[in-house]
Design a protein around this motif. Structure first.
Motif, PDB file in Angstrom:
ATOM      1  N   ALA A  24      12.366  59.360 -26.909  1.00 16.33           N
ATOM      2  CA  ALA A  24      12.348  60.788 -26.587  1.00 16.33           C
ATOM      3  C   ALA A  24      13.464  61.142 -25.612  1.00 16.33           C
ATOM      4  O   ALA A  24      14.135  62.163 -25.752  1.00 16.33           O
ATOM      5  N   ALA A  25      13.687  60.292 -24.603  1.00 10.99           N
ATOM      6  CA  ALA A  25      14.765  60.534 -23.644  1.00 10.99           C
ATOM      7  C   ALA A  25      16.127  60.444 -24.328  1.00 10.99           C
ATOM      8  O   ALA A  25      17.028  61.249 -24.052  1.00 10.99           O
ATOM      9  N   ARG A  26      16.279  59.497 -25.243  1.00  8.23           N
ATOM     10  CA  ARG A  26      17.536  59.383 -25.982  1.00  8.23           C
ATOM     11  C   ARG A  26      17.777  60.593 -26.860  1.00  8.23           C
ATOM     12  O   ARG A  26      18.934  60.940 -27.170  1.00  8.23           O
ATOM     13  N   ALA A  27      16.709  61.279 -27.257  1.00  6.44           N
ATOM     14  CA  ALA A  27      16.833  62.489 -28.066  1.00  6.44           C
ATOM     15  C   ALA A  27      17.120  63.715 -27.217  1.00  6.44           C
ATOM     16  O   ALA A  27      17.231  64.832 -27.758  1.00  6.44           O
ATOM     17  N   GLY A  28      17.237  63.527 -25.901  1.00  8.47           N
ATOM     18  CA  GLY A  28      17.614  64.627 -25.020  1.00  8.47           C
ATOM     19  C   GLY A  28      16.469  65.335 -24.334  1.00  8.47           C
ATOM     20  O   GLY A  28      16.689  66.361 -23.673  1.00  8.47           O
ATOM     21  N   LEU A  29      15.256  64.816 -24.440  1.00 11.05           N
ATOM     22  CA  LEU A  29      14.101  65.458 -23.815  1.00 11.05           C
ATOM     23  C   LEU A  29      13.888  64.954 -22.395  1.00 11.05           C
ATOM     24  O   LEU A  29      14.190  63.798 -22.082  1.00 11.05           O
ATOM     25  N   ALA A  30      13.372  65.836 -21.542  1.00 16.58           N
ATOM     26  CA  ALA A  30      12.972  65.452 -20.187  1.00 16.58           C
ATOM     27  C   ALA A  30      11.566  64.869 -20.267  1.00 16.58           C
ATOM     28  O   ALA A  30      10.628  65.554 -20.668  1.00 16.58           O
ATOM     29  N   VAL A  31      11.444  63.608 -19.900  1.00 19.48           N
ATOM     30  CA  VAL A  31      10.193  62.865 -20.095  1.00 19.48           C
ATOM     31  C   VAL A  31       9.660  62.373 -18.759  1.00 19.48           C
ATOM     32  O   VAL A  31      10.429  61.919 -17.899  1.00 19.48           O
ATOM     33  N   THR A  32       8.350  62.445 -18.597  1.00 23.31           N
ATOM     34  CA  THR A  32       7.667  61.804 -17.473  1.00 23.31           C
ATOM     35  C   THR A  32       6.570  60.906 -18.040  1.00 23.31           C
ATOM     36  O   THR A  32       5.845  61.303 -18.954  1.00 23.31           O
ATOM     37  N   VAL A  33       6.467  59.699 -17.503  1.00 22.77           N
ATOM     38  CA  VAL A  33       5.449  58.750 -17.929  1.00 22.77           C
ATOM     39  C   VAL A  33       4.400  58.631 -16.833  1.00 22.77           C
ATOM     40  O   VAL A  33       4.742  58.522 -15.645  1.00 22.77           O
ATOM     41  N   VAL A  34       3.139  58.633 -17.244  1.00 22.84           N
ATOM     42  CA  VAL A  34       2.027  58.540 -16.294  1.00 22.84           C
ATOM     43  C   VAL A  34       1.116  57.383 -16.704  1.00 22.84           C
ATOM     44  O   VAL A  34       0.800  57.224 -17.884  1.00 22.84           O
ATOM     45  N   ASP A  35       0.706  56.584 -15.725  1.00 25.46           N
ATOM     46  CA  ASP A  35      -0.234  55.497 -16.009  1.00 25.46           C
ATOM     47  C   ASP A  35      -1.111  55.272 -14.795  1.00 25.46           C
ATOM     48  O   ASP A  35      -0.619  55.221 -13.670  1.00 25.46           O
ATOM     49  N   ARG A  36      -2.406  55.111 -15.026  1.00 23.61           N
ATOM     50  CA  ARG A  36      -3.309  54.925 -13.884  1.00 23.61           C
ATOM     51  C   ARG A  36      -3.184  53.540 -13.275  1.00 23.61           C
ATOM     52  O   ARG A  36      -3.644  53.295 -12.161  1.00 23.61           O
ATOM     53  N   GLY A  37      -2.556  52.620 -13.994  1.00 25.22           N
ATOM     54  CA  GLY A  37      -2.286  51.290 -13.462  1.00 25.22           C
ATOM     55  C   GLY A  37      -0.807  51.129 -13.207  1.00 25.22           C
ATOM     56  O   GLY A  37      -0.150  52.003 -12.652  1.00 25.22           O
ATOM     57  N   ALA A 154       9.926  43.574 -21.768  1.00 30.50           N
ATOM     58  CA  ALA A 154      10.420  44.562 -22.724  1.00 30.50           C
ATOM     59  C   ALA A 154      10.015  45.972 -22.320  1.00 30.50           C
ATOM     60  O   ALA A 154      10.838  46.901 -22.356  1.00 30.50           O
ATOM     61  N   ALA A 155       8.757  46.157 -21.931  1.00 32.06           N
ATOM     62  CA  ALA A 155       8.301  47.486 -21.524  1.00 32.06           C
ATOM     63  C   ALA A 155       9.042  47.965 -20.279  1.00 32.06           C
ATOM     64  O   ALA A 155       9.489  49.118 -20.204  1.00 32.06           O
ATOM     65  N   ALA A 156       9.201  47.078 -19.305  1.00 28.76           N
ATOM     66  CA  ALA A 156       9.883  47.455 -18.069  1.00 28.76           C
ATOM     67  C   ALA A 156      11.341  47.825 -18.317  1.00 28.76           C
ATOM     68  O   ALA A 156      11.851  48.821 -17.782  1.00 28.76           O
ATOM     69  N   HIS A 157      12.025  47.041 -19.142  1.00 33.31           N
ATOM     70  CA  HIS A 157      13.435  47.324 -19.410  1.00 33.31           C
ATOM     71  C   HIS A 157      13.603  48.574 -20.273  1.00 33.31           C
ATOM     72  O   HIS A 157      14.598  49.311 -20.113  1.00 33.31           O
ATOM     73  N   LEU A 158      12.675  48.841 -21.155  1.00 35.49           N
ATOM     74  CA  LEU A 158      12.739  50.080 -21.931  1.00 35.49           C
ATOM     75  C   LEU A 158      12.623  51.294 -21.021  1.00 35.49           C
ATOM     76  O   LEU A 158      13.376  52.266 -21.154  1.00 35.49           O
ATOM     77  N   LEU A 159      11.675  51.257 -20.102  1.00 41.07           N
ATOM     78  CA  LEU A 159      11.502  52.379 -19.181  1.00 41.07           C
ATOM     79  C   LEU A 159      12.712  52.532 -18.268  1.00 41.07           C
ATOM     80  O   LEU A 159      13.150  53.651 -17.975  1.00 41.07           O
ATOM     81  N   ARG A 160      13.262  51.425 -17.830  1.00 35.49           N
ATOM     82  CA  ARG A 160      14.457  51.494 -16.986  1.00 35.49           C
ATOM     83  C   ARG A 160      15.622  52.107 -17.766  1.00 35.49           C
ATOM     84  O   ARG A 160      16.355  52.954 -17.256  1.00 35.49           O
ATOM     85  N   ALA A 161      15.781  51.672 -19.012  1.00 34.09           N
ATOM     86  CA  ALA A 161      16.869  52.200 -19.833  1.00 34.09           C
ATOM     87  C   ALA A 161      16.649  53.668 -20.167  1.00 34.09           C
ATOM     88  O   ALA A 161      17.619  54.429 -20.332  1.00 34.09           O
ATOM     89  N   ALA A 162      15.388  54.087 -20.267  1.00 34.19           N
ATOM     90  CA  ALA A 162      15.100  55.496 -20.543  1.00 34.19           C
ATOM     91  C   ALA A 162      15.507  56.384 -19.378  1.00 34.19           C
ATOM     92  O   ALA A 162      15.869  57.550 -19.567  1.00 34.19           O
ATOM     93  N   GLY A 163      15.440  55.834 -18.162  1.00 35.21           N
ATOM     94  CA  GLY A 163      15.846  56.592 -16.984  1.00 35.21           C
ATOM     95  C   GLY A 163      14.927  57.756 -16.677  1.00 35.21           C
ATOM     96  O   GLY A 163      15.388  58.820 -16.221  1.00 35.21           O
ATOM     97  N   VAL A 164      13.633  57.599 -16.908  1.00 32.41           N
ATOM     98  CA  VAL A 164      12.675  58.692 -16.717  1.00 32.41           C
ATOM     99  C   VAL A 164      11.748  58.388 -15.545  1.00 32.41           C
ATOM    100  O   VAL A 164      11.545  57.215 -15.195  1.00 32.41           O
TER     101      VAL A 164
END
Length: 382
Positions: A24-37, A154-164
């Motif tokens: 979604a971020a690569r598609a140009g959207l402003a993204v926020t990720v939320v997780d209770r953990g 993989a999950a951590a690096h994806l989120l880092r690369a997303a820059g969100v």
């Protein structure tokens, strides 16, 4: 946290949520990720990192897996395969009897027709693939496209690369809807996020999130255990599992099902799975399940009989009644998208899932037909 906004709020920082955020971020959207953990704190962190073609019959899930496999190769280049421990090791499915081997041949023929690479391995050739395998097996099938990844990395690096922004330790308590019923915001215990699009990638808690929007989603937890051995010299070359594993994946029984899956890691440890049982969120350690796992592993690899197990862990897979994930827009709530119910295939299918959700969010057609994964197909009400 004061009231802030985003084009998209992704609920869940596991592998599927990370992939949705990344594309979604690569598609140009402003993204926020939320997780209770924390990042990869749920099913992702309790997984083996499977990226498999070998366990999927021809059909919609295999089509999704094949698209995901191509994306995993791209991610290996973009994120760094070494960083995420992406290994193109291949998978070896073995049969204990002539009847099982015949069944494997028939299963593989259908997969081959659908575009999967698969090679038959006669019994006498098994030691060439795995020198330490038991010598009384009837044969097997080799899948060179099967891969493994370290899922937390993989999950951590994806989120880092997303820059969100990633808001961990943040519990979603409500979904705000406008007069017409469309999504207008996400309420958390730290404030409100204004948005018109929510991606429900909450894994085994996806039904809970859907319920906040007033809709039902039949995603249930399915418990599984994994054993981890002491670090060893290189011993097992591929992901190796017994023919019964495929049948166990597709069953819907609530009772304990065990089928040995054995593979090495870069750290030298050997991972031993796999069990499945529907017991809700009961996290009790089952000694019977662990013993059966160990026995199954030794049946395949007798050399493991004298190896020490250093720990065991358990996780909960997000199970859906027809064993297909829920992916796509929810027509009952404009602005709500689901990406859950992948059960044990979430790591492997995450890139294709995220890619498809990002396409929907930006008004484009996904590259995979999502109709078999329609979230409303079970028509569950709350």
């Amino acid at each position: 946290m004061s009231s802030t906004g985003a084009d998209v709020v992704v609920i869940g920082a596991g592998m599927v949520g990370a992939a949705c955020a990344y594309y979604a971020a690569r598609a140009g959207l402003a993204v926020t990720v939320v997780d209770r953990g924390g990042v990869a704190g749920g099913t992702t962190g309790a997984g083996e990192g499977n990226i498999l073609f070998s366990d999927k019959p021809p059909g919609p899930e295999l089509a999704l897996a094949r698209h995901s496999g191509r994306l995993w190769h791209e991610l290996g280049d973009d994120l760094g395969g070494e960083r995420i421990e992406l290994e193109r090791k291949g998978g070896l499915v073995v049969a204990a009897s002539a009847a099982e081997h015949t069944a494997l041949r028939a299963f593989a023929a259908g997969q081959r027709a659908a575009g999967v690479e698969v090679l038959e391995v006669p019994a006498e050739a098994l030691p060439e693939h795995e020198p330490h395998l038991a010598r009384d097996l009837a044969g097997g099938m080799y899948y060179p496209q099967d891969m493994q990844v370290q899922p937390m990395l993989a999950a951590a690096h994806l989120l880092r690369a997303a820059g969100v922004p990633v808001l961990t330790g943040t519990t979603v308590t409500g979904l705000r809807r406008g007069a017409a019923g469309a999504i207008r915001g996400v309420v958390t215990d730290r404030g409100v996020l204004s948005t018109t699009a929510v991606v429900n990638a909450a894994g085994v808690w996806a039904a809970e999130i859907a319920g906040l929007a007033g809709v039902g989603l039949p995603v249930l937890p399915r418990r599984g255990f994994v054993l981890v051995t002491e670090a060893l010299p290189p011993l097992i070359r591929h992901k190796v599992y017994a023919a019964g594993y495929v049948a166990n994946v597709g069953r819907s029984s609530e009772g304990l099902e065990v089928s040995p899956v054995v593979e090495g890691t870069r750290a030298g440890t050997v991972l031993i799975g796999s069990t499945r049982e529907r017991v809700g969120f009961d996290g009790t350690v089952s000694l019977s399940a662990l013993r059966q796992l160990a026995a199954g592993a030794v049946r395949l690899f007798p050399v493991l009989a004298t190896v020490s197990v250093i720990r065991a862990y358990r996780g909960f897979r997000p199970y859906s009644p027809d064993h297909l994930p829920m992916i796509g827009a929810d027509p009952r709530v404009p602005g709500l998208f689901h990406a859950s119910g992948h059960e044990g295939a979430g790591i492997g299918l995450a890139p294709a899932t995220g890619h498809a959700v990002a396409a929907l969010l930006t008004g484009r057609a996904p590259q995979v037909d999502l109709r078999p994964f329609a979230p409303e197909r079970h028509d569950v009400h709350v």
